[in-house]
Write an enzyme that holds these catalytic residues in place. Structure first.
Site, PDB file in Angstrom:
ATOM      1  N   SER A  36       0.558  -1.158   0.276  1.00 21.08           N
ATOM      2  CA  SER A  36       0.245   0.278   0.116  1.00 21.08           C
ATOM      3  C   SER A  36       0.918   1.005  -0.344  1.00 21.08           C
ATOM      4  O   SER A  36       1.333   1.300  -1.602  1.00 21.08           O
ATOM      5  CB  SER A  36      -0.483   0.056   1.177  1.00 21.08           C
ATOM      6  OG  SER A  36      -2.295   0.788   0.894  1.00 21.08           O
ATOM      7  N   ASP A  71      -9.355  -3.896  -6.299  1.00 21.47           N
ATOM      8  CA  ASP A  71      -8.534  -3.462  -5.602  1.00 21.47           C
ATOM      9  C   ASP A  71      -8.846  -1.727  -4.977  1.00 21.47           C
ATOM     10  O   ASP A  71      -8.866  -1.282  -5.665  1.00 21.47           O
ATOM     11  CB  ASP A  71      -7.006  -3.252  -4.959  1.00 21.47           C
ATOM     12  CG  ASP A  71      -5.999  -2.699  -4.142  1.00 21.47           C
ATOM     13  OD1 ASP A  71      -6.928  -1.970  -2.635  1.00 21.47           O
ATOM     14  OD2 ASP A  71      -4.749  -2.732  -3.790  1.00 21.47           O
ATOM     15  N   HIS A  79      -7.122  -5.738  -0.814  1.00 25.64           N
ATOM     16  CA  HIS A  79      -6.127  -5.116  -0.815  1.00 25.64           C
ATOM     17  C   HIS A  79      -4.831  -5.116  -0.384  1.00 25.64           C
ATOM     18  O   HIS A  79      -4.924  -5.796   0.403  1.00 25.64           O
ATOM     19  CB  HIS A  79      -5.843  -3.756   0.023  1.00 25.64           C
ATOM     20  CG  HIS A  79      -5.527  -2.875  -0.195  1.00 25.64           C
ATOM     21  ND1 HIS A  79      -5.073  -2.021  -1.249  1.00 25.64           N
ATOM     22  CD2 HIS A  79      -4.754  -1.918   1.329  1.00 25.64           C
ATOM     23  CE1 HIS A  79      -4.038  -1.120  -0.186  1.00 25.64           C
ATOM     24  NE2 HIS A  79      -3.575  -1.099   0.968  1.00 25.64           N
TER      25      HIS A  79
END
Length: 449
Positions: free
Chosen positions: A168, A391, A419
């Protein structure tokens, strides 16, 4: 000192301001999980995102984050980035009993000047609380300096090169590190990569569209499945729209003195549930219960988003998140300018981002000492970028943009509603292991089901 099997921890002093080392230092908490000496390749740095998440526990619990081929071959090194966790200067602006005030009670769709002014006032009060807590450190909390901290740790370990696996926001950190210190990069994987632009509205637009699109997928699947508890005779979409409108006008009461479950709380809860389709059954029930007058499920999801603990306390994630993002921003906009910049975002994702104003908080922070650099990755060699089709937070469009921006970015697409993707299945695990261990770069446009 060693405090577990193959795990050791310590502290490293780093400059507050790398351009002026005389300005003082802060200490960062660093943990290392040692490789099997017979199989050791080198060091693997890692970061789990945010920004604002304390990452040192990734090394303490390496087996929970990485498959055995990685754990056995790399010294896994993780640290609490500046402003987070137990590292010096962790940003902690407000007490836990104030979280509802700032993150649950405000009207995100102000219809009057006074309602807008309340948003502005609370943003200024929050920023002033951060300034009172973190003071002179705030301008130096940005991603550039955290990448420099990574290199300082590398030097302290005596490693000429290092590998990296970031999730991320950790992808952005890794890309900045690879841009600033390309000759030290052995290999890098950016899982769930965010948009590479350091400023402007496009990264926000892509994220909003990502969450909105995954929510639309959830609602469509619910409408098509009579077993979905939020089925609503095949119109989950209409029922969700009606529920959000109702919560904006008449929030549901909460127990224990908590803030009422309003539109903002509901949206935060939905966003929390969209990070993985394993949470979708809980979201079905929470929406159905709210439609029947019980908002406790949505409040629980909202609390999960803000990392609320059972005793009512919170981690400092959201406060550090705000401070780091503001340190990366080059501009300080007044409220009118913030609204003007946000104008082209209004209406892009109306279900989950119905806001009618800009974001005001950074405008009240001190100017950044070092806004985030432009990502290039030049001379860093191949960097594997992983994007997932479903995602919501770092959508595939953003990951593709990151891969395209890097000098030798290689995009790997994973077909899943979640995600980040590593550890989700054999294909992507093999891609990551083959690259990090053997430096086998995956073919361009590799797709993992």
């Amino acid at each position: 000192p060693e405090f577990g099997d193959r795990v050791e921890g310590g502290w490293i002093p780093v400059p507050i301001d790398y351009s002026d080392p005389s300005a003082g230092t802060i200490r960062l908490r660093v943990i290392r999980h040692l490789a099997d000496p017979d199989d050791r390749i080198g060091v693997l740095f890692t970061n789990n995102g945010g920004p604002g998440v304390a990452a040192s526990s990734m090394a303490t619990r390496a087996e929970d984050w990485f498959e055995s081929p990685i754990v056995e071959r790399f010294d896994i090194v993780a640290w609490d980035p500046r402003g987070t966790g137990v590292s010096d200067g962790a940003v902690d602006c407000i007490d836990g009993d104030q979280y509802d005030r700032y993150f649950a009670s405000l009207d995100i769709t102000p219809e009057t000047t006074s309602e807008r002014q309340q948003l502005i006032g609370e943003a200024e009060t929050f920023a002033q609380a951060c300034i009172a807590n973190a003071g002179d450190l705030l301008p130096h909390l940005g991603t550039n300096n955290t990448a420099r901290d990574l290199d300082a740790i590398r030097q302290s370990l005596g490693e000429e090169q290092a590998s990296y696996l970031g999730y991320s926001y950790g992808s952005e950190l890794g890309a900045v590190w690879a841009t600033l210190f390309p000759d030290t990069v052995r290999a890098a994987v950016l899982d769930g990569a965010g948009h590479p632009d350091p400023e402007g509205t496009e990264p926000v637009r892509q994220q909003w569209l990502g969450f909105e699109g995954v929510f639309a997928t959830f609602l469509a699947e619910c409408s098509a499945d009579s077993d979905c508890v939020f089925h609503n005779d095949g119109d989950a979409e209409g029922a969700a729209d009606a529920l959000f409108t109702q919560l904006d006008e008449s929030p549901l009461p909460s127990d224990g003195g908590r803030a009422p479950v309003n539109q903002a709380v509901a949206i935060n809860g939905v966003i929390q549930a969209l990070y993985s389709d394993s949470r979708w059954p809980a979201l079905e029930r929470a929406l159905a219960d709210a439609a029947s007058g019980d908002g406790s499920g949505l409040l629980a999801l909202h609390d999960g988003y803000f990392r609320r603990r059972a005793d009512g306390s919170y981690s400092n994630l959201l406060e550090a998140f705000q401070a780091i993002n503001c340190a990366d921003e080059p501009e300080r906009l007044d409220p009118d300018a913030a609204d003007e910049r946000a104008a082209d975002l209004i209406g892009v994702a109306p279900r989950l981002f119905p806001q009618t104003t800009g974001s005001y908080t950074c405008g009240f922070f001190p100017p950044s000492a070092d806004p985030r650099i432009e990502i290039t990755g030049e001379r860093a060699g191949p960097i594997v970028v992983i994007g997932t089709t479903g995602d919501p937070s770092t959508p595939l469009t953003a990951s593709r943009a990151m891969a395209n921006r890097l000098d030798e970015g290689v995009l790997v697409t994973v077909e899943a509603n979640r995600h980040t993707a590593y550890r989700s299945g054999g294909c992507i695990n093999d891609v990551v292991h083959d690259y990090l261990i053997w430096l086998d770069v995956p073919p361009v446009d590799t797709v993992c089901s």
